[in-house]
Write an enzyme that holds these catalytic residues in place. Structure first.
Site, PDB file in Angstrom:
ATOM      1  NE  ARG A 240      -4.365  -1.245   0.251  1.00 15.81           N
ATOM      2  CZ  ARG A 240      -4.598  -2.284  -0.563  1.00 15.81           C
ATOM      3  NH1 ARG A 240      -3.696  -2.626  -1.469  1.00 15.81           N
ATOM      4  NH2 ARG A 240      -5.723  -2.964  -0.480  1.00 15.81           N
ATOM      5  CD  GLU A 269      -3.427   2.925  -5.297  1.00 15.42           C
ATOM      6  OE1 GLU A 269      -2.215   2.672  -5.155  1.00 15.42           O
ATOM      7  OE2 GLU A 269      -4.297   2.061  -5.530  1.00 15.42           O
ATOM      8  CG  HIS A 288      -3.497  -1.069  -6.887  1.00 15.73           C
ATOM      9  ND1 HIS A 288      -3.847  -0.408  -5.740  1.00 15.73           N
ATOM     10  CD2 HIS A 288      -3.547  -2.389  -6.564  1.00 15.73           C
ATOM     11  CE1 HIS A 288      -4.105  -1.271  -4.777  1.00 15.73           C
ATOM     12  NE2 HIS A 288      -3.927  -2.486  -5.256  1.00 15.73           N
TER      13      HIS A 288
HETATM   14  C1  8YV Z   1      -7.067  -5.534  -5.394  1.00 16.26           C
HETATM   15  C2  8YV Z   1      -5.365  -5.213  -3.544  1.00 16.26           C
HETATM   16  O1  8YV Z   1      -7.165  -5.561  -6.754  1.00 16.26           O
HETATM   17  O2  8YV Z   1      -6.571  -7.036  -2.666  1.00 16.26           O
HETATM   18  C3  8YV Z   1      -5.939  -6.029  -2.440  1.00 16.26           C
HETATM   19  O3  8YV Z   1      -5.721  -5.653  -1.282  1.00 16.26           O
HETATM   20  O4  8YV Z   1      -4.626  -4.346  -3.292  1.00 16.26           O
HETATM   21  C4  8YV Z   1      -5.647  -5.359  -5.002  1.00 16.26           C
HETATM   22  O5  8YV Z   1      -4.781  -6.284  -5.544  1.00 16.26           O
HETATM   23  C5  8YV Z   1      -7.977  -4.483  -4.904  1.00 16.26           C
HETATM   24  O6  8YV Z   1      -7.829  -4.196  -3.572  1.00 16.26           O
HETATM   25  C6  8YV Z   1      -9.410  -4.808  -5.242  1.00 16.26           C
HETATM   26  O7  8YV Z   1     -10.323  -4.219  -4.386  1.00 16.26           O
END
Ligand code: 8YV
Length: 322
Positions: A240, A269, A288
């Site tokens: 993150r 982002e 992402h």
């Molecule tokens: C997801 C992610 O695509 O799962 C997670 O925590 O960071 C990503 O890979 C995204 O969060 C989908 O809501």
């Protein structure tokens, strides 16, 4: 009128996931994939038994307080859950789940891509060819950093961190890690444990961030800690954005303290990331994409639905986090 539960699905999901939703529930789908505001989500929840959101929707204490009582569960389409105030959900009796495991391979692939993209100057090379600026080859042309045999340091040796470490071993890298608790020898696979982040940092030719975003990890990779990395290290972030202090990272990339960075996640982002990242040649940037493969996104959707199936069958969902 069907008695199937109504599910508010905030984003467009892969066809296979929406087909299963249509079969087993009365889903409120979002075919145009429009980003809903918190007010819209609250309004649309009037009829919903559960919500299936992504990390793009924020469920802070205020939003959760305003959700109608009929909402029994928030089944996230994500492993990260920093967009949901778990305490507030718990207090209101809303079950919250996430989607671990199914995205570990895809995200680890992106971590390795970020590492190699940064180390081998992939962005500069790509841009040079597309801009028709590649005029010569020479023995000293665009030299990068080799990763084979170097040290791969992991902050957050959870599921994704462990797969990333396994992939790094394929490059004969020596794995070092910090985690809140030490892994068992079977899971460690020879990785060298450090009791604090500060102990880990001097051992990282590549530092790969895989810890969750929490108040404790916000700004963890800051100026002071970046200074503890070896000169010429590479920073990779597929966790993150909030774990990194952007000003400090940019300063270290500009001064030459760091060789490069590979970033898939950002503060602000998607459209409010630090503008300086766009200007630096030594950052490899992705929007992402960690879990963005067909297999993984279907896997995430099915995992979220497995959790909802459990909730509505009166069973404990496997991935309950609140
Ligand atoms: C997801 C992610 O695509 O799962 C997670 O925590 O960071 C990503 O890979 C995204 O969060 C989908 O809501």
């Amino acid at each position: 009128m069907s008695d199937k539960p109504v599910i508010l699905v905030t984003r467009k999901l892969p066809d296979a996931v929406e087909a299963r939703l249509q079969r087993d529930y009365r889903p409120m789908l979002n075919p145009d994939d429009r980003l809903y505001s918190a007010d819209e989500i609250i309004e649309m929840s009037a009829e919903a038994d559960a919500i299936l959101p992504c990390h793009t929707e924020k469920f802070d204490a205020d939003v959760i307080a305003r959700l109608p009582k009929n909402v029994r569960a928030i089944a996230n389409f994500s492993v990260g859950h920093d967009h949901v105030d778990l305490e507030a959900a718990k207090a209101k009796g809303i079950i919250v789940t996430n989607t671990p495991d199914v995205l570990s391979d895809a995200t680890a692939e992106i971590a390795i891509l970020c590492m190699l993209g940064a180390a081998r100057r992939a962005y500069e090379g790509e841009r040079m060819i597309r801009a028709q600026k590649w005029k010569d080859w020479s023995p000293t042309f665009m030299l990068g950093a080799q990763t084979t045999g170097k040290r791969f340091g992991v902050i957050g040796m959870g599921r994704v961190g462990q797969v990333a470490a396994k992939r790094a071993r394929g490059f004969d890298m020596e794995v070092h890690y910090y985690n809140r608790s030490r892994l068992s020898p079977e899971l460690e696979c020879g990785a060298i444990y450090h009791e604090t982040v500060e102990d880990l940092l001097p051992h990282c030719d590549v530092l790969s961030i895989h810890c969750p975003a929490t108040p404790q990890t916000t700004g963890l990779v800051n100026q002071e800690r970046i200074a503890m990395l070896p000169d010429g290290a590479i920073v990779v972030n597929t966790g993150r954005g909030g774990v990194v202090d952007d000003e400090a990272l940019i300063e270290a990339l500009t001064s030459g303290k760091l060789f490069a960075a590979g970033l898939d996640v950002f503060n602000g982002e998607p459209d409010n990331i630090h503008p300086k990242y766009r200007e630096l040649d030594n950052v490899f940037l992705l929007p992402h994409l960690g879990s963005a493969t067909v297999e993984t996104r279907v896997g995430m959707g099915f995992r979220a639905l497995d959790n909802l199936d459990a909730v509505f069958a009166g069973r404990e969902p496997v991935d309950r986090i609140a």
